[in-house]
Design a protein around this motif. Structure first.
Motif, PDB file in Angstrom:
ATOM      1  N   ARG A 114      64.964  37.782  37.399  1.00  0.00           N
ATOM      2  CA  ARG A 114      64.487  38.209  38.727  1.00  0.00           C
ATOM      3  C   ARG A 114      63.512  39.388  38.675  1.00  0.00           C
ATOM      4  N   PRO A 115      63.814  40.488  37.945  1.00  0.00           N
ATOM      5  CA  PRO A 115      62.830  41.588  37.914  1.00  0.00           C
ATOM      6  C   PRO A 115      61.505  41.181  37.255  1.00  0.00           C
ATOM      7  N   ILE A 116      61.560  40.305  36.278  1.00  0.00           N
ATOM      8  CA  ILE A 116      60.353  39.841  35.595  1.00  0.00           C
ATOM      9  C   ILE A 116      59.516  38.999  36.549  1.00  0.00           C
ATOM     10  N   ILE A 117      60.173  38.132  37.290  1.00  0.00           N
ATOM     11  CA  ILE A 117      59.474  37.292  38.271  1.00  0.00           C
ATOM     12  C   ILE A 117      58.870  38.170  39.370  1.00  0.00           C
ATOM     13  N   GLN A 118      59.629  39.157  39.822  1.00  0.00           N
ATOM     14  CA  GLN A 118      59.098  40.035  40.871  1.00  0.00           C
ATOM     15  C   GLN A 118      57.866  40.786  40.373  1.00  0.00           C
ATOM     16  N   LYS A 119      57.893  41.246  39.125  1.00  0.00           N
ATOM     17  CA  LYS A 119      56.723  41.941  38.577  1.00  0.00           C
ATOM     18  C   LYS A 119      55.530  40.984  38.486  1.00  0.00           C
ATOM     19  N   ALA A 120      55.774  39.736  38.088  1.00  0.00           N
ATOM     20  CA  ALA A 120      54.696  38.744  38.020  1.00  0.00           C
ATOM     21  C   ALA A 120      54.104  38.509  39.407  1.00  0.00           C
ATOM     22  N   ILE A 121      54.947  38.437  40.419  1.00  0.00           N
ATOM     23  CA  ILE A 121      54.474  38.256  41.799  1.00  0.00           C
ATOM     24  C   ILE A 121      53.633  39.459  42.215  1.00  0.00           C
ATOM     25  N   ASN A 122      54.104  40.654  41.871  1.00  0.00           N
ATOM     26  CA  ASN A 122      53.346  41.863  42.215  1.00  0.00           C
ATOM     27  C   ASN A 122      51.964  41.860  41.567  1.00  0.00           C
ATOM     28  N   ILE A 123      51.900  41.450  40.303  1.00  0.00           N
ATOM     29  CA  ILE A 123      50.614  41.374  39.605  1.00  0.00           C
ATOM     30  C   ILE A 123      49.727  40.312  40.255  1.00  0.00           C
ATOM     31  N   LEU A 124      50.316  39.156  40.527  1.00  0.00           N
ATOM     32  CA  LEU A 124      49.582  38.039  41.127  1.00  0.00           C
ATOM     33  C   LEU A 124      48.953  38.431  42.463  1.00  0.00           C
ATOM     34  N   GLU A 125      49.692  39.209  43.248  1.00  0.00           N
ATOM     35  CA  GLU A 125      49.246  39.543  44.602  1.00  0.00           C
ATOM     36  C   GLU A 125      48.560  40.912  44.688  1.00  0.00           C
ATOM     37  N   MET A 126      48.391  41.580  43.541  1.00  0.00           N
ATOM     38  CA  MET A 126      47.777  42.898  43.526  1.00  0.00           C
ATOM     39  C   MET A 126      46.377  42.840  44.141  1.00  0.00           C
ATOM     40  N   ASP A 127      46.075  43.821  44.962  1.00  0.00           N
ATOM     41  CA  ASP A 127      44.755  43.951  45.605  1.00  0.00           C
ATOM     42  C   ASP A 127      44.432  42.815  46.575  1.00  0.00           C
ATOM     43  N   LEU A 128      45.438  42.065  46.978  1.00  0.00           N
ATOM     44  CA  LEU A 128      45.240  41.036  48.004  1.00  0.00           C
ATOM     45  C   LEU A 128      45.963  41.479  49.270  1.00  0.00           C
ATOM     46  N   SER A 129      45.326  41.283  50.399  1.00  0.00           N
ATOM     47  CA  SER A 129      45.967  41.632  51.671  1.00  0.00           C
ATOM     48  C   SER A 129      46.994  40.552  52.030  1.00  0.00           C
ATOM     49  N   LYS A 130      47.875  40.908  52.944  1.00  0.00           N
ATOM     50  CA  LYS A 130      48.868  39.936  53.412  1.00  0.00           C
ATOM     51  C   LYS A 130      48.190  38.722  54.032  1.00  0.00           C
ATOM     52  N   SER A 131      47.101  38.944  54.731  1.00  0.00           N
ATOM     53  CA  SER A 131      46.386  37.817  55.349  1.00  0.00           C
ATOM     54  C   SER A 131      45.717  36.944  54.281  1.00  0.00           C
ATOM     55  N   GLU A 132      45.205  37.552  53.206  1.00  0.00           N
ATOM     56  CA  GLU A 132      44.614  36.765  52.118  1.00  0.00           C
ATOM     57  C   GLU A 132      45.693  35.923  51.426  1.00  0.00           C
ATOM     58  N   ILE A 133      46.856  36.504  51.224  1.00  0.00           N
ATOM     59  CA  ILE A 133      47.961  35.773  50.592  1.00  0.00           C
ATOM     60  C   ILE A 133      48.382  34.610  51.482  1.00  0.00           C
ATOM     61  N   LYS A 134      48.528  34.879  52.770  1.00  0.00           N
ATOM     62  CA  LYS A 134      48.917  33.830  53.714  1.00  0.00           C
ATOM     63  C   LYS A 134      47.886  32.701  53.721  1.00  0.00           C
ATOM     64  N   ARG A 135      46.622  33.065  53.744  1.00  0.00           N
ATOM     65  CA  ARG A 135      45.543  32.058  53.763  1.00  0.00           C
ATOM     66  C   ARG A 135      45.530  31.241  52.473  1.00  0.00           C
ATOM     67  N   MET A 136      45.725  31.923  51.342  1.00  0.00           N
ATOM     68  CA  MET A 136      45.757  31.225  50.050  1.00  0.00           C
ATOM     69  C   MET A 136      46.897  30.212  50.017  1.00  0.00           C
ATOM     70  N   ILE A 137      48.052  30.598  50.507  1.00  0.00           N
ATOM     71  CA  ILE A 137      49.196  29.673  50.546  1.00  0.00           C
ATOM     72  C   ILE A 137      48.869  28.471  51.418  1.00  0.00           C
ATOM     73  N   GLU A 138      48.250  28.719  52.576  1.00  0.00           N
ATOM     74  CA  GLU A 138      47.857  27.614  53.454  1.00  0.00           C
ATOM     75  C   GLU A 138      46.897  26.665  52.749  1.00  0.00           C
ATOM     76  N   ILE A 139      45.926  27.214  52.039  1.00  0.00           N
ATOM     77  CA  ILE A 139      44.940  26.393  51.329  1.00  0.00           C
ATOM     78  C   ILE A 139      45.611  25.591  50.216  1.00  0.00           C
ATOM     79  N   LEU A 140      46.466  26.244  49.443  1.00  0.00           N
ATOM     80  CA  LEU A 140      47.154  25.537  48.355  1.00  0.00           C
ATOM     81  C   LEU A 140      48.049  24.421  48.883  1.00  0.00           C
TER      82      LEU A 140
END
Length: 154
Positions: A114-140
């Motif tokens: 779990r902590p490793i996955i959370q760190k990977a998520i943090n890296i993946l989403e670094m410098d992305l806004s919540k709206s960019e993340i939401k939009r990316m999920i919608e596109i995917l």
């Protein structure tokens, strides 16, 4: 018959960018799991996560949830069983069906990821806004739906 000379600019196509992102993420997780002494692959961790949410799934349900064919899933589950992460039991009413359950060891290793996955998520989403993340999920999701619909026509 004349061969068509199609020029494809892969740099402007989503496929290679998605593929490379997946490979980098997979490599990061592999290295991080090893660094923390965890004998687990990303695929095994995904199965453990599905079972953690809904223990006792049958093999067909797991295959559908993680988009794996039944033979490769059977190999993956056999490896996980040898490691002591899962146990398979025959369904009481239908002996042809195997139900898959987490062992205590499987729960523990999943907890340690779990902590490793959370760190990977943090890296993946670094410098992305919540709206960019939401939009990316919608596109995917739309891309996945496109392929799912197309697969039904094959």
């Amino acid at each position: 018959m004349q061969e068509l000379d199609l020029e494809i600019d892969l740099e402007k196509s989503l496929g290679p960018w998605l593929g490379k992102t997946i490979k980098i993420t997979d490599y990061y997780l592999h290295e991080a799991f090893q660094q923390h002494g965890l004998d687990i692959s990303k695929e095994q961790m995904i199965v453990l996560g599905k079972l953690n949410k809904n223990d006792g799934l049958n093999q067909n349900e797991i295959a559908d949830l993680i988009w794996r064919d039944k033979s490769s899933l059977a190999r993956l589950l056999a490896k996980m069983e040898r490691k002591g992460y899962i146990i398979k039991r025959q369904h009481e009413q239908d002996r042809r069906v195997n139900l898959v359950y987490l062992t205590e060891s499987g729960r523990e290793i999943f907890r340690k990821t779990r902590p490793i996955i959370q760190k990977a998520i943090n890296i993946l989403e670094m410098d992305l806004s919540k709206s960019e993340i939401k939009r990316m999920i919608e596109i995917l999701k739309r891309i996945q739906d496109n392929f799912t619909k197309e697969l039904k026509t094959l």
